[in-house]
Design an enzyme around this catalytic site. Structure first.
Site, short mmCIF file in Angstrom:
data_model
loop_
_atom_site.label_atom_id
_atom_site.label_comp_id
_atom_site.label_asym_id
_atom_site.label_seq_id
_atom_site.Cartn_x
_atom_site.Cartn_y
_atom_site.Cartn_z
CG HIS A 86 63.79 75.83 45.55
ND1 HIS A 86 62.86 76.71 45.01
CD2 HIS A 86 64.46 75.30 44.52
CE1 HIS A 86 62.99 76.70 43.70
NE2 HIS A 86 63.94 75.85 43.37
CE LYS A 138 61.01 80.43 36.99
NZ LYS A 138 61.13 81.00 38.35
NE ARG A 178 65.62 81.12 37.44
CZ ARG A 178 65.41 82.38 37.84
NH1 ARG A 178 66.19 83.35 37.40
NH2 ARG A 178 64.42 82.69 38.65
#
Ligand code: R5P
Length: 283
Positions: free
Chosen positions: A122, A184, A186
């Site tokens: 990640h 983005k 979150r």
């Protein structure tokens, strides 16, 4: 010799074929109390490659057991391949009192190994939690392979800035296309906000590339934005198809044309293997 975790059997078999190495038969079982049991049935060679995605806590324990069993059986060099590293997303203590789970996992895996390869972690910095430092292997470029040859004026889209490298890898492998990224934010595990108004997608084919699809929230929000803006087809691709909860339903309802993923996590959507890129690194 290639030794496989129970969740990575197809990938390990492909890797054994790519490297022309024997594949060990392993028994996976449980004790009556539920604890895991492994047994490597073949004579273990001096050098082994253990392949195991840590997609669950059990898979993580099993990987440690396989390392221990290999060492016990006389392996002198153990290479650990982690196709998907679970707990990799908790790579910082975001709030006081939290564990850095990626580090905890890496510490445990480091004890009985001589080298480690992690496919598309990640964050690449996660590799530094291993001793010795793990080698990151790019699995994203494989995602170009199942795409149709005749994409129309394609946009290769990262759903957030962090996935731009992956989108670029797919674009370079595919040979054409414009790389763009959405922004983005979150809000929670199941709530994200996607924006990227300046991207012209009208009438074009879009390939979204991310490292992981977990709940499918990121991808479904991105697809809805693209549909509103007139995209023709939206191909959804990721390296690690966790596809948890109702992710498939969300992606389908949002209008995904196809979902393509690799076999770091073995799912029906695993259209392509990372075995060739791993074999290149291991050879
Ligand atoms: C986040 O930074 C990752 O790159 C993925 O975008 C995320 O893990 C996807 O999760 P979900 O499918 O739950 O939105």
């Amino acid at each position: 010799m290639i030794i496989s975790g129970s969740v990575s059997q197809s990938l390990a078999s492909r890797l054994a074929t790519e490297l022309d190495r024997p594949l060990a038969v392993v028994e996976y079982d449980r004790f009556p109390d539920g604890e895991l049991y492994v047994k490597i049935d073949d004579a273990v060679s001096e050098e082994v490659v253990i392949v195991g995605s840590t997609i669950t806590s059990d898979a993580h324990i099993e990987l440690l057991q396989l390392q221990d069993a290999a060492r016990e059986a006389g392996a002198e060099k153990i290479t650990t391949v982690i196709p998907y590293m679970g707990y990799g997303r908790q790579d910082k203590a975001f709030k006081s009192g939290e564990s850095v789970s990626a580090r905890a996992m890496a510490n445990a895996i480091s004890v009985e190994t001589d080298q480690v390869f992690v496919v598309t972690p990640h964050e690449k910095a996660t590799c530094e939690f291993f001793t010795p430092t793990a080698v990151s292997v790019d699995g994203a470029k494989q995602l170009a392979e199942p795409l149709p040859d005749d994409l129309l004026d394609p946009v290769i889209l990262a759903p957030d800035a962090g996935a731009t490298d992956l989108a670029e890898a797919v674009r370079n492998e595919y040979g054409t296309g414009t790389v763009k990224s959405f922004d983005k934010i979150r809000h929670s595990g199941n709530e994200v906000e996607i924006s990227g108004d300046e991207i012209n997608v009208d009438g074009r084919d879009i390939v979204i590339v991310d490292d992981i699809i977990a709940t499918g929230t990121t991808m479904s929000e991105a697809i809805e934005t693209l549909q509103t803006d007139g995209a023709r087809n939206v191909f959804v691709t990721c390296v690690h198809p966790l596809l948890a909860q109702n992710a498939r339903l969300k992606l389908s309802k949002a209008g995904a044309t196809e979902i393509y993923a690799t076999d770091t996590i073995e799912q029906p959507e695993s259209a392509v293997s990372v075995a060739p890129v791993l074999a290149e690194k291991l050879a």
